[in-house]
Design an enzyme around this catalytic site. Sequence first.
Site, PDB file in Angstrom:
ATOM      1  N   GLU A   1      41.154  29.932  35.535  1.00 26.33           N
ATOM      2  CA  GLU A   1      41.123  28.834  34.577  1.00 26.33           C
ATOM      3  C   GLU A   1      40.760  29.324  33.178  1.00 26.33           C
ATOM      4  OE1 GLU A   1      40.440  27.336  38.673  1.00 26.33           O
ATOM      5  OE2 GLU A   1      39.552  28.929  37.454  1.00 26.33           O
TER       6      GLU A   1
ATOM      7  N   ARG B   1      42.150  34.956  49.049  1.00 22.51           N
ATOM      8  CA  ARG B   1      41.639  34.091  47.987  1.00 22.51           C
ATOM      9  C   ARG B   1      40.114  34.086  47.995  1.00 22.51           C
ATOM     10  NH1 ARG B   1      43.067  31.991  43.100  1.00 22.51           N
ATOM     11  NH2 ARG B   1      42.195  29.922  42.765  1.00 22.51           N
TER      12      ARG B   1
ATOM     13  N   GLY C   1      38.473  39.887  40.548  1.00 25.74           N
ATOM     14  CA  GLY C   1      38.789  40.303  39.189  1.00 25.74           C
ATOM     15  C   GLY C   1      39.690  41.516  39.064  1.00 25.74           C
ATOM     16  N   GLU C   2      40.415  41.893  40.148  1.00 25.31           N
ATOM     17  CA  GLU C   2      41.270  43.083  40.085  1.00 25.31           C
ATOM     18  C   GLU C   2      42.745  42.762  40.307  1.00 25.31           C
ATOM     19  OE1 GLU C   2      39.102  47.041  41.111  1.00 25.31           O
ATOM     20  OE2 GLU C   2      38.973  45.786  42.904  1.00 25.31           O
TER      21      GLU C   2
ATOM     22  N   PRO D   1      52.790  32.118  39.643  1.00 20.18           N
ATOM     23  CA  PRO D   1      53.783  33.196  39.623  1.00 20.18           C
ATOM     24  C   PRO D   1      53.749  34.002  38.327  1.00 20.18           C
ATOM     25  CG  PRO D   1      54.835  31.151  39.000  1.00 20.18           C
ATOM     26  CD  PRO D   1      53.381  30.819  39.281  1.00 20.18           C
TER      27      PRO D   1
ATOM     28  N   GLU E   1      51.382  35.881  36.841  1.00 25.03           N
ATOM     29  CA  GLU E   1      50.824  37.234  36.891  1.00 25.03           C
ATOM     30  C   GLU E   1      51.799  38.246  37.481  1.00 25.03           C
ATOM     31  OE1 GLU E   1      46.315  37.830  37.416  1.00 25.03           O
ATOM     32  OE2 GLU E   1      46.709  35.934  38.432  1.00 25.03           O
TER      33      GLU E   1
END
Length: 435
Positions: free
Chosen positions: A64, A272, A313-314, A339, A341
Amino acid sequence: MSPPARPSRSVAFQGYRLLLMLAAPVLALRLWREGAQASDRLGLAGPRGARTPTVWLHGASNGELASARPVIERLLARRPDLALVVTCNTLTGRALVAGWDLPRVAVRLAPYDYLWTLRRFAARWQPRALILIESELWPNRLSEMARQGRPVLVAGARLSARSAARWERLPGLARRLTGAISYLSAQDAGSRDRFAALGLPADRIGPVIDLKAFAPAPVPDPDALARLAPLLPRAQTLLAASTHEGEEAPVLAAFAARYRADPGARLILVPRHPRRAPEIAALIARAGLDHATRSKGDPPGPARPVLLADTMGEMALWVALAGTSFVGGSLVPKGGHTPFEPAAGGSAILHGPHVANFADTYAALDRAGAAIPVAGAEDLAAALAALDGAEQTRRAALAQRTIAALRAEAPGPDTLVDALDRLLTASDAKDTCDG
């Protein structure tokens, strides 16, 4: 644009506050464990009375906040008289915003949704407006901003059919929430229509804007990329991104078939929720595969073709390493994840049938032949067999062109900054009249 009403009290709203009271012991234990972060959660961190007029922006976590960055940057450029306090729910989100090192931007963990914590937070920062990203509609937060006569703007708003049905069973609470919203721009047409059905007036609903389409592509850590690239041949590596329960088993079945045909094949499996790693490790073993665990620093290789990426975060790193990406939350009814990224990272896109969160984007990608819809393990295995390096590159290029065209045609973050300007001007005028 009609001003937001100060919503009346409802039985459901009082019930929500009762639930908060019952949850207090659990939250107190969490505060004790968090230690240094407790002051943020209690609304105690920050100046006593902000010197620069401040806007409060809140997003749940990394996704976000990353989508909100273009709005933040445009707001800072257009309004040098304003500062921002950004709040989020996670330490990784806080670190992300801090790492941007933007001028006039402070970042804190969000205060708990108790009136006393919110009023402490408001007393310190004196926010002139609140920008909420996607679906962070906390009742007390909205109610308190409305009580203080401060505008609330919701950007990239998302409301699934299932969530809307739950709100419909609580009409008093739904009216209270929609009554506090001054302006809303939904992520998709379905969410826009569902907010309208809950009672949000048409003159407070702006155009559909998918903020993630405008977010800058994340950059992978170069050292990690250099270490892992020799172990994960890109054309032979599948990324299963942000998977949910019920998705790992078909992904592993499809990958196991591919691995038998091509021992050089590799899988990066990114759940997730990383806490599910032990459960997923058992599924990997059940599929007859061995794995490396990212949090332990294990390297993948011929004997361990699966990398269980149980860290946060990777994602930019994993996309950079994978020629093909399956986007999770789409084989099960979670609405599908972004989609944007994998497209930005040049990875070919696979997705399941449940993509309501990005319905228009996936429809455009599918029409262009830029993404491949799959229904389960058999479809996934067939797609993997067909996607050699050249086909991955072709489809990834199609995806980038398709998304660029969508972005060029759509209203963008400047539309939201314009709306905020209007709300602030109206709020200032009201304050002057009241004074």
